[in-house]
Design an enzyme around this catalytic site. Structure first.
Site, PDB file in Angstrom:
ATOM      1  N   GLU A 122       0.828  -1.198   0.000  1.00 38.75           N
ATOM      2  CA  GLU A 122       0.000   0.000   0.000  1.00 38.75           C
ATOM      3  C   GLU A 122       0.866   1.252   0.000  1.00 38.75           C
ATOM      4  O   GLU A 122       1.877   1.319   0.686  1.00 38.75           O
ATOM      5  CB  GLU A 122      -0.908  -0.003   1.236  1.00 38.75           C
ATOM      6  N   CYS A 154       3.487   8.414   0.830  1.00 38.16           N
ATOM      7  CA  CYS A 154       3.801   7.562   1.982  1.00 38.16           C
ATOM      8  C   CYS A 154       4.113   6.157   1.452  1.00 38.16           C
ATOM      9  O   CYS A 154       3.287   5.543   0.773  1.00 38.16           O
ATOM     10  CB  CYS A 154       2.606   7.555   2.937  1.00 38.16           C
ATOM     11  N   CYS A 161       4.133  -6.362   9.146  1.00 34.63           N
ATOM     12  CA  CYS A 161       5.132  -5.834  10.079  1.00 34.63           C
ATOM     13  C   CYS A 161       5.266  -6.795  11.244  1.00 34.63           C
ATOM     14  O   CYS A 161       4.277  -7.373  11.704  1.00 34.63           O
ATOM     15  CB  CYS A 161       4.718  -4.458  10.591  1.00 34.63           C
ATOM     16  N   CYS A 165       2.911  -3.403  17.370  1.00 31.07           N
ATOM     17  CA  CYS A 165       2.359  -2.297  18.158  1.00 31.07           C
ATOM     18  C   CYS A 165       0.857  -2.532  18.284  1.00 31.07           C
ATOM     19  O   CYS A 165       0.187  -2.858  17.299  1.00 31.07           O
ATOM     20  CB  CYS A 165       2.642  -0.953  17.488  1.00 31.07           C
ATOM     21  N   CYS A 168      -1.897  -0.613  16.000  1.00 32.44           N
ATOM     22  CA  CYS A 168      -1.665  -0.471  14.564  1.00 32.44           C
ATOM     23  C   CYS A 168      -2.275  -1.638  13.781  1.00 32.44           C
ATOM     24  O   CYS A 168      -2.066  -2.801  14.121  1.00 32.44           O
ATOM     25  CB  CYS A 168      -0.163  -0.397  14.306  1.00 32.44           C
ATOM     26  N   GLU A 213       8.376  -1.908   9.031  1.00 32.27           N
ATOM     27  CA  GLU A 213       9.392  -1.222   9.824  1.00 32.27           C
ATOM     28  C   GLU A 213      10.655  -1.111   8.952  1.00 32.27           C
ATOM     29  O   GLU A 213      11.349  -2.110   8.752  1.00 32.27           O
ATOM     30  CB  GLU A 213       9.638  -2.027  11.112  1.00 32.27           C
ATOM     31  N   ASN A 343      -6.062   6.716  14.766  1.00 33.83           N
ATOM     32  CA  ASN A 343      -7.068   6.371  13.762  1.00 33.83           C
ATOM     33  C   ASN A 343      -7.592   4.974  14.066  1.00 33.83           C
ATOM     34  O   ASN A 343      -6.805   4.033  14.184  1.00 33.83           O
ATOM     35  CB  ASN A 343      -6.444   6.366  12.360  1.00 33.83           C
ATOM     36  N   CYS A 386      -2.572   6.996   8.957  1.00 36.00           N
ATOM     37  CA  CYS A 386      -1.518   6.273   9.673  1.00 36.00           C
ATOM     38  C   CYS A 386      -2.091   5.060  10.386  1.00 36.00           C
ATOM     39  O   CYS A 386      -3.090   5.173  11.088  1.00 36.00           O
ATOM     40  CB  CYS A 386      -0.917   7.147  10.761  1.00 36.00           C
TER      41      CYS A 386
HETATM   42  N1  SAH Z   1       6.924   1.179  11.364  1.00 40.12           N
HETATM   43  C1  SAH Z   1       7.308   2.541  11.396  1.00 40.12           C
HETATM   44  C2  SAH Z   1       6.712   3.340  10.262  1.00 40.12           C
HETATM   45  C3  SAH Z   1       5.303   3.029   9.879  1.00 40.12           C
HETATM   46  S1  SAH Z   1       4.072   3.433  11.083  1.00 40.12           S
HETATM   47  C4  SAH Z   1       6.962   3.163  12.725  1.00 40.12           C
HETATM   48  O1  SAH Z   1       6.238   2.556  13.500  1.00 40.12           O
HETATM   49  O2  SAH Z   1       7.448   4.246  12.989  1.00 40.12           O
HETATM   50  C5  SAH Z   1       3.977   5.209  10.889  1.00 40.12           C
HETATM   51  C6  SAH Z   1       3.387   5.954  12.084  1.00 40.12           C
HETATM   52  O3  SAH Z   1       2.005   5.646  12.215  1.00 40.12           O
HETATM   53  C7  SAH Z   1       4.032   5.600  13.400  1.00 40.12           C
HETATM   54  O4  SAH Z   1       4.422   6.760  14.082  1.00 40.12           O
HETATM   55  C8  SAH Z   1       2.924   4.900  14.159  1.00 40.12           C
HETATM   56  O5  SAH Z   1       3.055   5.093  15.549  1.00 40.12           O
HETATM   57  C9  SAH Z   1       1.697   5.547  13.584  1.00 40.12           C
HETATM   58  N2  SAH Z   1       0.473   4.750  13.734  1.00 40.12           N
HETATM   59  C10 SAH Z   1       0.338   3.414  13.693  1.00 40.12           C
HETATM   60  N3  SAH Z   1      -0.954   3.055  13.841  1.00 40.12           N
HETATM   61  C11 SAH Z   1      -1.656   4.207  13.982  1.00 40.12           C
HETATM   62  C12 SAH Z   1      -3.044   4.511  14.157  1.00 40.12           C
HETATM   63  N4  SAH Z   1      -3.957   3.546  14.194  1.00 40.12           N
HETATM   64  N5  SAH Z   1      -3.405   5.808  14.242  1.00 40.12           N
HETATM   65  C13 SAH Z   1      -2.485   6.786  14.166  1.00 40.12           C
HETATM   66  N6  SAH Z   1      -1.174   6.566  13.982  1.00 40.12           N
HETATM   67  C14 SAH Z   1      -0.751   5.296  13.907  1.00 40.12           C
HETATM   68 FE1  SF4 Z   2       4.932  -1.873  12.537  1.00 34.47          FE
HETATM   69 FE2  SF4 Z   2       5.037   0.808  12.678  1.00 34.47          FE
HETATM   70 FE3  SF4 Z   2       2.665  -0.508  12.833  1.00 34.47          FE
HETATM   71 FE4  SF4 Z   2       4.408  -0.637  14.849  1.00 34.47          FE
HETATM   72  S1  SF4 Z   2       3.358   1.207  14.125  1.00 34.47           S
HETATM   73  S2  SF4 Z   2       3.305  -2.376  13.978  1.00 34.47           S
HETATM   74  S3  SF4 Z   2       6.350  -0.666  13.755  1.00 34.47           S
HETATM   75  S4  SF4 Z   2       4.031  -0.448  11.085  1.00 34.47           S
END
Ligand code: SAH
Ligand code: SF4
Length: 395
Positions: A122, A154, A161, A165, A168, A213, A343, A386
């Site tokens: 994506e 983006c 991943c 987290c 996410c 990541e 989100n 995000c």
């Molecule tokens: N894996 C890397 C980059 C991709 S995630 C990382 O984690 O930094 C990009 C950003 O989206 C990160 O800062 C993460 O904390 C944020 N993110 C992940 N899930 C989200 C959500 N549901 N709502 C808002 N931000 C989110």
């Molecule tokens: Fe992976 Fe970034 Fe999502 Fe964490 S926030 S699970 S590192 S994509």
């Protein structure tokens, strides 16, 4: 799931479709050998078996990275016979193809981009108006009509991943596989082609904040950055990579001469909260993280971005804001904070923060001398914001 409008020339005319046919036409016993993504030395090596003169590698690179050729036949600087030889040996351009497009009311577009093995990644296009963050995206159409772009792409670095987290959506997939340098840089080129972007005229920013990541696919990610800077011509100062805090990756990154700007997903005021929402904190805690970030030599006026996803009731209260201020002071880093209201995603047990809590949090940081920006959610309606990528697997 909405399928792409195939009358849209931006979708059907991308190289990948031609490519797909050339893949299908290739002799079955030969491996598919994508050329897009190879650096100069690799192109030279690849051409060695044809005993072609050295300048053919340059012509090929130009066709791939400057002209964004859709198929070998489009690289007319190469003799026809030579193009045929390449195709017979199993080579193809191998640029990823946009197979589906979702358009948000705010101008954001989310793409599913096919890789050679039937997977999709994506990628998101976010047009910015001339008024930057104040823009509501409604002027995006006009912007394209007058032939000028100011946009952010983006980019994904992995399919899925491994980091897990808790907030996410991408994490739900687990890790499927790493992307290759060609698949990472190819997402950018597929999107640039779709919008008729001209490097040099248009202002394009890249954020490596899509699925995956980047620092767990370090070599491919940095190879892609070098291609995007050196061959495709996007300045590294227009790129930002975000990491969840992979310390050995940050330490390698600190040694790079050409590198994007750095963003760290802090997301919590202390290790206790961070462990809950980002279990990777058990491997590298906030102190480890800060030590690694300190090793990155910053350019003049460069600041490290700390991303902070606000989760209702979990990390968005005034006491948390006060802790974040202290944490940043102690770290002594030139930092700015990007606040992102969480989100929502299906099956993820968090709540969105209230608008009051969001403003109060931001104001607390600003009042205490920490620059803090609120990232406006882009393309929430199409699951492009995000942490929402890869919802499509669930529907
Ligand atoms: N894996 C890397 C980059 C991709 S995630 C990382 O984690 O930094 C990009 C950003 O989206 C990160 O800062 C993460 O904390 C944020 N993110 C992940 N899930 C989200 C959500 N549901 N709502 C808002 N931000 C989110
Ligand atoms: Fe992976 Fe970034 Fe999502 Fe964490 S926030 S699970 S590192 S994509």
């Amino acid at each position: 799931m909405r399928y792409a409008d195939t009358t849209d020339p931006g979708i059907t005319m991308t190289s990948g479709r031609n490519n797909l046919y050339s893949i299908l036409d290739a002799p079955a016993q030969l491996p598919i050998r994508p050329l897009f993504g190879l650096k100069n030395e690799q192109l030279t090596e690849a051409l060695a078996e044809f005993s072609a003169p050295a300048y053919r590698a340059r012509q090929l690179a130009h066709g791939l990275y400057r002209d964004w050729a859709a198929s070998l036949d489009d690289i007319t600087t190469l003799p026809k016979s030579f193009r045929e030889q390449l195709a017979q040996a199993g080579y193809s351009i191998g640029l990823p193809e946009i197979v589906e497009t979702f358009k948000s009311i705010d101008g954001t577009e989310r793409y599913l981009i096919a890789t050679g093995d039937g997977q999709t990644v994506e990628t998101v296009w976010m047009p910015e108006g001339d008024d930057g963050e104040e823009g509501d995206g409604s002027q995006a159409g006009d912007e394209e009509a007058i032939g000028h772009h100011d946009a952010t792409i983006c980019v994904s670095s992995q399919i899925g991943c491994a980091v897990n987290c808790q907030f996410c959506l991408t994490a739900k997939l687990g890790i499927i596989r790493n992307l290759t340098p060609g698949e990472i840089a190819g997402q950018v080129v597929a999107v640039l082609k779709r919008h008729g972007v001209q490097i040099g005229r248009d202002r394009i920013n890249l954020v490596f904040m899509g699925m995956g990541e980047p620092f767990l696919n370090y070599d491919a990610f940095m190879d892609a950055v070098r291609l995007l800077v050196g061959e495709i011509g996007i300045a590294e100062s227009r790129m930002t990579v975000s990491t969840s805090g992979i310390v050995p990756g940050i330490e390698r990154f600190a040694q790079e001469l050409v590198r994007p700007k750095l963003a760290i997903s802090l997301n919590a005021p202390n290790d206790k909260v961070r462990e809950e929402i980002m279990p990777i904190t058990r491997k590298w805690d906030i102190a480890n993280l800060v030590d690694a970030v300190r090793k990155v030599p910053l350019r003049t006026r460069e600041r490290v971005t700390l991303e902070y996803v606000l989760l209702g009731g979990v990390n968005d209260q005034p006491t948390h804001a006060a802790e974040v201020v202290k944490l940043i002071r102690r770290a002594g880093l030139p930092a700015k904070v990007n606040l992102i209201a969480w989100n929502p995603g299906p099956g993820i047990p968090y709540e969105m923060p209230s608008p009051e809590d969001v403003s109060r949090f931001q104001q607390h940081l600003i009042d205490h001398g920490v620059p803090a920006f609120l990232r406006r959610p882009r393309g929430r309606d199409i699951y492009a914001a995000c942490g929402q990528l890869k919802r499509t697997v669930e529907v």
